[in-house]
Design a protein around this motif. Structure first.
Motif, PDB file in Angstrom:
ATOM      1  N   THR A  74     -15.072  47.607  62.786  1.00  0.00           N
ATOM      2  CA  THR A  74     -15.322  46.742  61.635  1.00  0.00           C
ATOM      3  C   THR A  74     -15.783  47.550  60.433  1.00  0.00           C
ATOM      4  O   THR A  74     -15.333  47.337  59.305  1.00  0.00           O
ATOM      5  N   LEU A  75     -16.665  48.490  60.679  1.00  0.00           N
ATOM      6  CA  LEU A  75     -17.181  49.321  59.591  1.00  0.00           C
ATOM      7  C   LEU A  75     -16.065  50.169  58.982  1.00  0.00           C
ATOM      8  O   LEU A  75     -15.937  50.255  57.748  1.00  0.00           O
ATOM      9  N   LEU A  76     -15.247  50.769  59.807  1.00  0.00           N
ATOM     10  CA  LEU A  76     -14.181  51.631  59.297  1.00  0.00           C
ATOM     11  C   LEU A  76     -13.028  50.826  58.700  1.00  0.00           C
ATOM     12  O   LEU A  76     -12.306  51.341  57.842  1.00  0.00           O
ATOM     13  N   ALA A  77     -12.876  49.591  59.108  1.00  0.00           N
ATOM     14  CA  ALA A  77     -11.878  48.734  58.472  1.00  0.00           C
ATOM     15  C   ALA A  77     -12.286  48.419  57.038  1.00  0.00           C
ATOM     16  O   ALA A  77     -11.434  48.298  56.143  1.00  0.00           O
ATOM     17  N   ALA A  78     -13.596  48.310  56.806  1.00  0.00           N
ATOM     18  CA  ALA A  78     -14.090  48.038  55.445  1.00  0.00           C
ATOM     19  C   ALA A  78     -13.952  49.259  54.551  1.00  0.00           C
ATOM     20  O   ALA A  78     -13.737  49.138  53.340  1.00  0.00           O
TER      21      ALA A  78
END
Length: 259
Positions: A74-78
């Motif tokens: 989720t963090l790296l998708a952002a």
């Protein structure tokens, strides 16, 4: 001093409070677009708004548990192509060896070794391809001066330190640096937790507990988180590309050895 960070994208883990927030603030002040992270949505949103008001920077809150694959994704998708990664996570509680079962050890390793290692695995190739990257791991003074009561933290973070040193020697050729910040006794919620613990154990007031904690340092005071954030921003600077694989202690003079 212009650190050359305007327009850079920075992920700062566990940054809704404490030292993570201080790093996010310092990077935002330098003109970075900052992606902050936490597990509590309300606290995270409040931190993001404070950062926007203080700096005028673009701040994106990302609610995610870094101890899970889903959370890291989720963090790296952002922020798929970060220029800067500041690894940070909550430390395990103090205790005694006899108290730490398998679950306690695995929890410490997940939080203070594996979450950072897996994020580095995901971002370093892109940083190297773009020929710019700054990774800063927030570890602990306990890496160099182990205390038995902090054994969980010491063991996990020492492992991260060793891995980071090895990776730093490979990545530097592509202008990607990996350094560690080793804090001790900063005025954060962590020190409030330690003060409350001392109050219960010793039957003293909060002021007395904080004074005892401060007295363990030659500086005789707790560190200001802004001092920590400034050090983080320095390590992330475009002009800091010749410094890698280092452990920078911010401890009010507590470390007494020569090297």
């Amino acid at each position: 001093m212009d650190l050359g960070l305007k327009g850079k994208q920075a992920i700062v883990c566990a940054s809704s409070q404490g030292l993570g927030y201080a790093c996010a603030l310092a990077l935002a002040q330098e003109g970075c677009e900052v992606f902050i992270n936490g597990r509590n949505a309300d606290k995270l949103a409040q931190a993001a708004e404070r950062l926007r008001l203080a700096t005028g920077a673009r701040i994106t809150p990302v609610q995610a548990d870094l101890n899970t694959e889903a959370g890291r994704s989720t963090l790296l998708a952002a922020c798929p192509t970060p220029d800067i990664l500041v690894n940070n996570n909550a430390g395990p509680p103090p205790g005694q060896l006899a108290d730490w079962d398998h679950a306690a050890w695995m929890g410490a390793l997940e939080s203070n070794l594996l979450s950072a290692a897996l994020l580095m695995r995901d971002v370093i190739p892109g940083m190297r391809a773009r020929r710019f990257g700054r990774i800063v791991n927030i570890t602990s003074a306990m890496v160099k001066t182990p205390h038995a009561a902090m054994g969980l933290s010491t063991a996990a973070r020492a492992g991260l330190t060793a891995l980071s040193k090895a990776l730093s020697r490979e990545a530097i050729v592509d202008n990607v640096t990996i350094n560690n910040l080793l804090p001790e006794r900063f005025d954060t919620p962590r020190q409030e937790f330690m003060a409350q613990r001392m109050m219960k154990e010793s039957g003293i007031t909060r002021d007395e507990a904080r004074a005892r904690i401060a007295a363990t340092l030659p500086a005789n005071r707790l560190g200001d988180p802004k001092e920590f954030g400034a050090a983080c921003a320095f390590l992330c600077a475009a002009t800091s590309g010749f410094m890698t694989g280092q452990n920078l202690q911010l401890d009010g003079g507590a470390y007494s050895a020569l090297i």
